[in-house]
Design a protein around this motif. Structure first.
Motif, PDB file in Angstrom:
ATOM      1  N   TYR A 484       0.862  -1.187   0.000  1.00  0.00           N
ATOM      2  CA  TYR A 484       0.000   0.000   0.000  1.00  0.00           C
ATOM      3  C   TYR A 484       0.896   1.234   0.000  1.00  0.00           C
ATOM      4  O   TYR A 484       1.733   1.416   0.892  1.00  0.00           O
ATOM      5  CB  TYR A 484      -0.903   0.020   1.226  1.00  0.00           C
ATOM      6  CG  TYR A 484      -1.772   1.260   1.292  1.00  0.00           C
ATOM      7  CD1 TYR A 484      -2.852   1.425   0.437  1.00  0.00           C
ATOM      8  CD2 TYR A 484      -1.483   2.274   2.208  1.00  0.00           C
ATOM      9  CE1 TYR A 484      -3.643   2.564   0.486  1.00  0.00           C
ATOM     10  CE2 TYR A 484      -2.261   3.421   2.265  1.00  0.00           C
ATOM     11  CZ  TYR A 484      -3.335   3.559   1.394  1.00  0.00           C
ATOM     12  OH  TYR A 484      -4.102   4.702   1.440  1.00  0.00           O
ATOM     13  N   ASP A 486       0.998   5.082   0.316  1.00  0.00           N
ATOM     14  CA  ASP A 486       0.333   6.306   0.767  1.00  0.00           C
ATOM     15  C   ASP A 486       1.181   7.472   0.258  1.00  0.00           C
ATOM     16  O   ASP A 486       2.138   7.898   0.901  1.00  0.00           O
ATOM     17  CB  ASP A 486       0.245   6.301   2.292  1.00  0.00           C
ATOM     18  CG  ASP A 486      -0.407   7.552   2.842  1.00  0.00           C
ATOM     19  OD1 ASP A 486      -0.989   8.311   2.045  1.00  0.00           O
ATOM     20  OD2 ASP A 486      -0.325   7.777   4.068  1.00  0.00           O
ATOM     21  N   ASN A 502      -3.217   7.449  -3.949  1.00  0.00           N
ATOM     22  CA  ASN A 502      -2.701   6.297  -3.234  1.00  0.00           C
ATOM     23  C   ASN A 502      -2.924   5.033  -4.066  1.00  0.00           C
ATOM     24  O   ASN A 502      -3.910   4.929  -4.810  1.00  0.00           O
ATOM     25  CB  ASN A 502      -3.376   6.157  -1.879  1.00  0.00           C
ATOM     26  CG  ASN A 502      -3.064   7.333  -0.971  1.00  0.00           C
ATOM     27  OD1 ASN A 502      -2.088   8.045  -1.195  1.00  0.00           O
ATOM     28  ND2 ASN A 502      -3.887   7.546   0.047  1.00  0.00           N
ATOM     29  N   ARG A 504      -2.548   0.558  -4.271  1.00  0.00           N
ATOM     30  CA  ARG A 504      -2.414  -0.712  -3.558  1.00  0.00           C
ATOM     31  C   ARG A 504      -2.277  -1.842  -4.569  1.00  0.00           C
ATOM     32  O   ARG A 504      -2.917  -1.821  -5.627  1.00  0.00           O
ATOM     33  CB  ARG A 504      -3.588  -0.958  -2.612  1.00  0.00           C
ATOM     34  CG  ARG A 504      -4.943  -0.960  -3.267  1.00  0.00           C
ATOM     35  CD  ARG A 504      -6.053  -1.273  -2.275  1.00  0.00           C
ATOM     36  NE  ARG A 504      -6.094  -0.325  -1.182  1.00  0.00           N
ATOM     37  CZ  ARG A 504      -6.733   0.841  -1.216  1.00  0.00           C
ATOM     38  NH1 ARG A 504      -7.361   1.214  -2.320  1.00  0.00           N
ATOM     39  NH2 ARG A 504      -6.745   1.634  -0.168  1.00  0.00           N
TER      40      ARG A 504
END
Length: 701
Positions: A484, A486, A502, A504
């Motif tokens: 992930y 950020d 963001n 993932r």
């Protein structure tokens, strides 16, 4: 009628029977003597003792003195020693010859023996990475072994060395029953009393006698905590007298009392404390000597275990013994008057070393306990790219029904990282692993020496590795990973602001590594071969509704050494990303040898990270010249082609300076210090507009 009278009477009655009884009587009396020296004493010859002082590395001079005593033809009826004198004396007493001891101390890697480090060939690949990351680490013990951590060095390699050197003498024994009776001295720091060893475990006695306080962990024996015997008796001539010695030949490798200017480190400080603590008894014991050899050890300390220092100390020991040769010969003539000639032949307990079978160092064949101990380590690094960084690491093994281990690390610097790892060790070929990592990155990416963009992001990684097979030189991993990102919303690119979201990803990954290189940083033999494959998705199957991103990496190099100073390292490298729309976190990047992002590939002459196209294939050729034991000259070269389309990549071209062709070269100097490599490289590449200097200090992490 006494026993003697009974035998005589039997001889008168039956000559044959009397002769047999006389032989039995003579044999019965001699059976209590277990060495040539003790048999000689039955005939009332004065007993000769050799006393060897403590002194750490300076004690190698004892070997030259023992050789001189042998050459003078003198018997040795007993040996007493302290610290290094206990080690040399104990080995000599069980049959090690002076030639064998000479070979042992010269060819031993004392910089390794006097640590708790582990030889690379005894470790799996991940454990090798551990010990080559943390120059400062400490092993902890609990419960009944709680005192093992009371010294900076637990002495694990010393214990293994003793197990090999004392083979056949590892049981509890009476030291008077050895081929030459032996005694050594330790100090109980609980009661501040001298402990004299005349029996018990020879390994324990020798290990305790040389446990310098604060340096080596003390030896626990019952309620006693034993350290270096030099704390109470650094020249045990009085023990030799108690054992019945009539004549004492002593060898002292002692410094004069140090001045304030002489004390420059912890070893000198400890030796000064030892000298002051034993000064009165020392002078009294030195005065007991009939022949005293005081070796000149000026300029050397207890830690002087380098090859040149050992050569000099052995030579000085021989020179001091030569000054006493007339005294030794005079003593021999006196003893011959008392007793006549005797057998001084030595029976070696190990095969004599020859040019064909003499090893470079004595092999430690036992496994090292350090791998099953809780560890904590500290590492520091400085380089041009990141300036300073500090990393703390720890591991804790659990010996449960299914053995397991928890480890973690914290990295402080421009790139902050934290990770915790839980690994299981069930019976079988795999050790399943669960890991969580956090990375805080602030990365500048360059092109032609100009910053292309800057990206800041937090990365959270959770991985599950059911296939995790590790061996000494091979590792294979396969599992599932979640990333992930950020990302800070603004990506700065050439004064433009690009808004990012963001991201993932779920990735399936496979890694296979073979590493047979004989050194972590400057190998001279062996091969490094890495294959890495990943398939990246956003839902375990697809990416944005289409196919995922496959990427493939390969790194191979081989070490060829035509001479003992020159090593040539040819190799190839490649990273191929089979997807047109590659997210920023998975771009191909070239950079320094300090890895900043996972997919980074080292390219000489590159100072910072440089983005490359999706299909990258290259070759490198490195030259390594060894100036000394720890110093190297390094020349590294590489050439590569990269493109965003396979058709562009394979298109024939006669112009090797076309944009897709890149090359780089660097020339550097390296010194392998206690804190890790210290390197300076001057490099140039077609990816940078000018020469650049790269400096790094410390291990890579």
């Amino acid at each position: 009628m006494g026993k003697n009278g009974f035998v005589i009477e039997q001889i008168k009655r039956n000559s044959l029977r009397g002769i047999l009884l006389l032989l039995f009587f003579f044999t019965f009396h001699l059976s209590s003597f277990t060495s040539h020296a003790q048999i000689d004493s039955y005939f009332d010859r004065p007993k000769v003792a050799v006393v060897l002082s403590g002194g750490g590395a300076k004690g190698v001079a004892h070997i030259s003195a023992l050789r001189a005593i042998e050459e003078a033809g003198l018997p040795i009826d007993m040996i007493c020693g302290t610290s290094m004198g206990a080690l040399i004396g104990g080995l000599y007493s069980i049959g090690w010859s002076t030639d064998e001891l000479d070979s042992l101390v010269r060819h031993q890697d004392w910089s390794f023996i006097l640590t708790d480090r582990v030889k690379p060939e005894d470790l799996d690949i991940d454990a090798r990475r551990l010990i080559n990351t943390y120059p400062l680490w400490h092993a902890f013990t609990f419960g009944s072994k709680k005192n093992e951590g009371a010294g900076f060095i637990r002495g694990l390699n010393l214990d293994i060395l003793f197990d090999n050197l004392l083979e056949g003498y590892l049981d509890s024994i009476d030291f008077n029953s050895l081929p030459i009776p032996f005694a050594c001295v330790a100090t109980d720091i609980i009661t501040n009393t001298e402990i004299d060893f005349h029996n018990g475990y020879l390994k324990e006695a020798m290990r305790a006698s040389m446990s310098i306080p604060g340096v080596f962990s003390p030896v626990r024996k019952g309620d006693m905590l034993l350290v270096d015997g030099g704390m109470r008796n650094n020249y045990p001539a009085d023990i030799a007298r108690q054992m019945g010695a009539d004549i004492i030949i002593g060898v002292a490798v002692l410094d004069d009392t140090l001045t304030a200017d002489d004390i420059k480190g912890p070893v000198e400080l400890i030796m000064q404390i030892i000298d002051l603590n034993t000064k009165n008894k020392l002078q009294k014991n030195l005065a007991m000597s009939d022949i005293l050899m005081r070796v000149n050890v000026d300029g050397y300390s207890a830690a002087s275990f380098t090859a040149s220092a050992i050569d000099t100390l052995m030579r000085r020991g021989a020179e001091e013994a030569a000054r006493h040769r007339d005294e030794l010969l005079k003593l021999r003539r006196m003893l011959e008057v008392k007793r006549g000639k005797w057998n001084t032949k030595r029976y070696s307990c190990v095969p004599p070393a020859t040019d064909e079978n003499e090893p470079e160092e004595f092999k430690l064949t036992a496994p090292n306990q350090i791998l099953s101990s809780p560890l904590a380590g500290v590492a520091f690094r400085f380089d041009n790219e990141e300036t300073g960084a500090l990393q703390l690491g720890a591991r804790y093994p659990f010996v449960w029904h299914v053995p397991m281990e928890i480890s973690g690390r914290l990295r402080l610097g421009k790139r902050m990282q934290f990770s915790i790892d839980h690994q299981f060790y069930p019976r079988g070929f795999t050790s399943p692993n669960f890991n969580y990592s956090y990375h805080r990155n602030d990365i500048d990416v360059y092109s032609k020496g100009i910053r292309t963009y800057n990206i800041k992001y937090n990365q959270h990684i959770v991985s599950l590795t059911p296939l995790n097979s590790r061996f000494r030189q091979y590792k294979i991993l396969a599992g599932l990973r979640f990333d992930y990102y950020d990302i800070d919303p603004i990506l700065s690119a050439n004064n433009l602001a690009i808004v990012l979201k963001n991201q993932r990803y779920f990735s399936y990954y496979f890694e296979s590594l073979v590493n047979t290189e004989n050194d972590w940083y400057y190998p001279t033999a062996g091969t490094y071969f890495l294959i890495d494959f990943a398939y990246r998705t956003d839902n375990l199957a697809t990416l944005n509704g289409g196919t995922g991103i496959p990427d493939f990496s390969l790194l191979w190099r081989i070490n060829l050494s035509p001479t003992n100073r020159i090593t040539i390292q040819p190799g190839i490298f490649s990273r191929l990303v089979f997807h047109r729309d590659v997210p920023v976190p998975y771009f191909n990047v070239l950079g320094t040898q300090q890895r900043i992002v996972e997919q980074q590939i080292y390219f000489p002459g590159v100072h910072s990270l440089v983005q490359a196209d999706r299909y990258l294939v290259g070759i490198n050729l490195n030259l390594q010249y060894r100036l000394g034991e720890k110093r190297h000259i390094l020349v590294r070269t590489a050439a590569a082609r990269h493109a965003n389309e396979i058709s562009d990549y394979i298109q024939p071209t006669l112009n090797v300076f076309a944009p897709e062709f890149i090359y780089g070269i660097s020339v550097g100097y390296a010194y392998l210090s206690f804190l890790g490599p210290i390197e300076a490289h001057l490099g140039y590449s077609t990816l940078s507009p000018k020469l650049n200097l790269y400096i790094n200090i410390g291990h890579s992490f």
